[in-house]
Design an enzyme around this catalytic site. Structure first.
Site, short mmCIF file in Angstrom:
data_model
loop_
_atom_site.label_atom_id
_atom_site.label_comp_id
_atom_site.label_asym_id
_atom_site.label_seq_id
_atom_site.Cartn_x
_atom_site.Cartn_y
_atom_site.Cartn_z
N ASP A 179 -1.53 0.04 -3.12
CA ASP A 179 -1.68 -0.75 -4.40
C ASP A 179 -2.63 -1.60 -4.14
O ASP A 179 -3.20 -1.90 -3.07
CB ASP A 179 -0.45 -1.56 -4.46
CG ASP A 179 -0.30 -2.07 -5.78
OD1 ASP A 179 -0.56 -1.77 -6.70
OD2 ASP A 179 0.09 -3.33 -5.68
N ASP B 260 3.98 -3.64 -3.34
CA ASP B 260 4.80 -4.80 -3.44
C ASP B 260 5.57 -4.99 -4.63
O ASP B 260 6.35 -5.80 -4.80
CB ASP B 260 3.96 -5.94 -3.13
CG ASP B 260 2.84 -6.25 -4.19
OD1 ASP B 260 2.64 -5.37 -5.05
OD2 ASP B 260 2.04 -7.13 -4.17
N ASP C 166 6.18 -0.01 -7.51
CA ASP C 166 5.76 0.95 -6.45
C ASP C 166 6.99 1.47 -5.74
O ASP C 166 7.04 2.36 -5.20
CB ASP C 166 5.22 0.00 -5.46
CG ASP C 166 3.72 -0.54 -5.97
OD1 ASP C 166 3.29 0.24 -6.44
OD2 ASP C 166 3.32 -1.61 -5.59
#
Length: 912
Positions: A340, A644, A648
């Site tokens: 990410d 985070d 996700d």
């Protein structure tokens, strides 16, 4: 529009594309109005749609969960060994084995439930209460009682309790980072958007579990419970099966092959002994039991657990918290890291990097919220006060600002909007702090930012009591308000083409744009009004803001590339921003970047191809991230996914190794992950990969050390059966070697440090067998050497007239001493150990040998041990013969390494 609902049941199923419908149509479909639903109608709908909560999944009971922990090939091998020892009447050995089995099962039992915990964390994100309008009255209810059609009121600090279609908005900004990956709070409107708009671009919607940062709004509940976007993520998590790690798959294959081989050889030996050599079945059965006991690597599961546990401890010291033991090794086999962007590769701290004034473009140094950094033009550091437009722009950014910048124990934090915080940091870098500005330029009035007019304005008086109005906002809107620009020599007519060209150039670098302007005038009345903002302003600057990449992340990405690991960035942020950050991190340079909308249109085959070719994916929704991870795995990759946010969690769970951020990560992400980074630092992943590779190396070294011991013992027993010799090793003596000396010595290899150049290797192929052809050769060679030493000494002593007990004692000691020497060989698979580093580089090797020597002396000379194992004392000459057998193994093993290194060098020279 009606004031309250008038109908009972909804006749048609509601649509799923609520973001495409205007508020009036939503009210009509859901048969609601400004007065909300009636209590009676709400009860009917609650019965139809169910409570607004995420249903817990069906779970296995604790007993079944515990029993399933024993369904493991390694534990079957250990339990088989325990049965054999029980048949032999060696209850202590049986007890030790069964204790190891139970401990392994308990560890697995405790660690299971990771996915259930992730679902619990997502359910906890739902708001426990909601403010609604029912029967034309405002009231607070349990969020679980919300139904489609309810009118919900939102204020700053609220967590959105369900998916809402916004109908009234006032300065509403919602933080959706956990759901979409968007690094900034999203400004909401009531406008409808296109059907294919990603979740992050649906500005007329407020989604369950997100947080209201600023403003007020009311919205109509359109979906509840599992039908919400959060609920869809919950369902994705429920439907994802846990994958085993490469090591567990390899050990499973290895264990099955080994178990079948042992059974096959044992059966063949039994048949040969009874039919060919005419041994009695009872005698042959005991011999076969001795053979099986010698071949089963009883210490493997325990040593594997210890090696992984040591890796966990070392990683914890480097801020990598392992939640699932096999993930340690899986990290070492990773071929692709999907990361990410926001908060993982970047700092999640908006920073001004560029200021464009008339005739000058200024670069701003420093990253994050610390007010430290220089300003420069083409690399030449400048003094901001020497540039009037720049100085005034910085002043405008600090004064026209509602955020605050605070220091707490050396850490700088922003309270308020991150973009406004970036302007305060810019002021701090140049010495114009918020405190200084408030004293010298006190604020008298404000027009807050609202999405419909796209600017914020403030009214001030300077130290000379002159009036000033400062404004900041979207460049297009501010340009419309300006008629002049401030240059180095004062005001001059506005060059609109110049500013539009610079705005395009700055945006192309992935920077978010703000324009700053001012007007030295009094408001038309005592209060600042919208009519004061229409025209007559002087444009000061365009400011380019970005969430910058972590410096350590740049180094870590480079190290991963050297290690043959592909790094891919999957983010919910905008394409231009993702591409710009990727370029700074050397991710996807020279390659195309694609969006989630493009990805959604691909079938699985096309996605598999694109997943390997493209490294930057923008505007990605949770299902896109999950599909990307699956596509990479289908292509044979071992995938680590970092993130985070709640969005996700499904991909984290599906990945071979899920990595969550410890500080800024949501609880849902942490619970779904295999590893949590305590420092939120992408660079820690590279350290963990290095440690994972070292752990796998050490496991291979242990197996390469252990199997020749088992192989040598098995060959001794097979030779005795085939050549009708007295059994050189009894089953009890075999278990002594395997459980006491072999495990004690092999444990030292778990402490072996990483070899030089470990991060310059390519990742090992996921399909690579635990034992390569070379490893099979090494095992056979050393097994034959150990058999030669043990069987040779056994026969020599018998021919010399020694008792069977003495000959067997010589054979046992020959195997153990050979193990001690071979342990030193095993430190390096191919490199020589005849050096100071090779002989003394791992002090645990020396400690293990030092611990094993008194054990073997006790086995040989202690009366109690002699009574148990039928051993006898040895003379110094006999000990010398045992030592010679060990030196034979050590010398031949080092000679074999030299020959292989020389052969490979010659082959490389020929290719060159």
């Amino acid at each position: 529009m009606t004031n309250r609902s008038t109908a009972g049941r909804l006749e048609e199923p509601p649509p799923t594309n609520w973001h495409t419908l205007p508020p009036a149509q939503v009210e009509k479909i859901l048969q609601t109005g400004t007065g909300g639903l009636t209590e009676a109608e709400a009860r009917i709908r609650l019965a139809r749609y169910g409570p607004n909560r995420l249903a817990p999944p069906k779970r296995r009971g604790p007993l079944l969960r515990l029993l399933m922990q024993f369904h493991n090939i390694l534990l079957y091998v250990m339990m088989g060994a325990a049965v054999i020892t029980a048949l032999l009447g060696h209850w202590i050995d049986t007890g030790v084995l069964m204790i190891a089995v139970v401990i392994n099962a308990i560890i697995g039992f405790i660690q299971e439930g990771r996915a259930e915990s992730a679902l619990d964390a997502i359910r906890a994100m739902l708001s426990p209460h909601a403010t609604v309008i029912r029967d034309e009255q405002r009231r607070e209810i349990d969020a679980a009682d919300l139904v489609p059609g309810d009118r919900v009121v939102l204020t700053s600090g609220d967590r959105v309790p369900a998916d809402l279609r916004l109908v009234v908005v006032r300065d509403l900004r919602i933080e959706e980072a956990a759901l979409t990956g968007e690094s900034l709070p999203v400004e909401k409107t009531i406008e409808a958007v296109a059907a294919d708009a990603p979740v992050g671009d649906r500005y007329g919607m407020a989604y369950s579990g997100t947080l209201v940062i600023f403003g007020q709004a009311s919205g109509i509940v359109v979906t509840t419970g599992t039908a919400t976007e959060l609920g869809k993520i919950n369902q994705m998590l429920s439907g994802i099966r846990n994958l085993t790690t490469p090591l567990l798959r390899q050990v499973d294959r290895f264990g099955r092959v080994l178990a079948l081989s042992i059974l096959g050889v044992s059966a063949a030996t039994f048949v040969l002994g009874t039919l060919w050599r005419d041994h009695s079945p009872a005698e042959m059965f005991m011999m076969v039991v001795a053979l099986a006991a010698s071949a089963i690597p009883e210490g493997l599961p325990a040593i594997m657990t210890v090696t992984l546990a040591l890796g966990v401890q070392r990683m914890a010291r480097r801020n990598a918290i392992i939640r699932r033991l096999p993930a340690v090794e899986a990290l070492g086999s990773v071929t692709v890291i999907c990361s990410d962007k926001t908060g993982t590769l970047t700092r999640n701290e908006m920073t001004v990097q560029r200021v464009v004034c008339t005739g000058h473009v200024f670069d701003v140094g420093g990253v994050g919220y610390a007010p430290v950094g220089d300003m420069s033009i083409e690399g030449r550091i400048i003094v901001p006060e020497h540039y009037p437009a720049l100085a005034m722009a910085i002043r405008a950014g600090v004064l026209c600002n509602d955020a605050s910048l605070n220091e707490d124990n050396g850490l700088w934090r922003i309270e308020g909007d991150p973009t406004e915080g970036a302007l305060l940091v810019l002021g701090g870098k140049t010495g114009f702090t918020q405190h200084r500005g408030d004293e010298a330029w006190p604020r008298l009035d404000t027009i807050p930012f609202e999405s419909q007019h796209c600017f914020m304005g403030t009214y001030h008086r300077d130290s000379d009591e002159d009036p000033w109005i400062f404004v900041k906002g979207a460049p297009e809107r501010i340009l419309d308000m300006c008629s002049a620009e401030l240059g180095h020599d004062g005001e001059r007519p506005l060059d609109v083409d110049y500013w539009r060209r610079m705005a395009t150039d700055t945006a192309a670098q992935g920077l978010r744009l703000l324009a700053l302007a001012c007007k030295q005038t009094e408001p038309q009345s005592e209060r600042l009004r919208l009519s004061d903002m229409e025209s007559g302003y002087v444009l000061l600057a365009l400011v380019g803001i970005i969430d910058p990449p972590r410096e350590e992340a740049m180094l870590a990405v480079n190290e991963c590339h050297h290690a043959g690991i592909r790094v891919k960035m999957i983010t919910g942020d905008h394409l231009e921003t993702a591409r710009a950050i990727g370029a700074q991190l050397a991710i996807g340079v020279g390659k195309p970047a694609i969006t989630g909308a493009e990805l959604a249109m691909m079938d699985d085959a096309a996605l598999r191809r694109v997943a390997m070719e493209v490294d930057v994916f923008a505007r990605a929704a949770p299902e896109h991230k999950l599909r990307l991870v699956q596509a990479l795995q289908d292509d044979g990759q071992v995938v680590a996914m970092t993130g985070d946010g709640v969005n996700d969690a499904p991909a984290l769970k599906r990945a071979d190794v899920g990595v969550a951020m410890g500080r800024k990560g949501t609880e849902a992400a942490k619970e779904a992950a295999d590893m949590v980074l305590a420092d939120d630092n992408f660079a820690t992943i590279a350290i963990a990969v290095r440690e994972g590779r070292a752990v796998y190396d050490n496991l291979k070294k242990f197996i390469l050390f252990m199997l020749p011991t088992n192989g040598g013992e098995a060959l001794v027993v097979i030779a005795a059966i085939l050549f009708e010799l007295t059994l050189p090793l009894t089953p009890a003596q075999v278990l002594w070697i395997n459980m006491v000396t072999s495990s004690t010595l092999g444990l030292a290899l778990a402490f072996e440090p990483a070899e030089h150049g470990i991060m310059n290797r390519q990742p090992r192929p996921p399909s690579e067998a635990l034992l390569s052809g070379f490893f099979v050769w090494r095992v056979l060679m050393v097994s034959v050497l150990m058999m030669t030493g043990a069987l040779g000494l056994f026969l020599w002593e018998l021919n010399a007239g020694a008792s069977i007990e003495t000959a067997r004692t010589m054979a046992v000691n020959a195997v153990v001493v050979a193990e001690m020497f071979y342990l030193v060989n095993s430190r390096f698979i191919l490199q020589p150990v005849m050096s100071r580093r090779g002989l003394t580089g791992n002090r645990y090797i020396l400690l293990a040998i030092a611990a094993c020597i008194p054990l073997q002396i006790a086995y040989t000379h202690m009366p109690a041990m002699q009574a148990v194992f039928d051993s006898t004392g040895l003379t110094l000459l006999e000990w010398g013969k045992v030592l010679a057998a060990g030196l034979l193994v050590f010398s031949v093993a080092e000679l074999e390494k030299f020959v292989i290194r020389r052969t490979r060098l010659v082959a490389r020279l020929r290719l060159a």
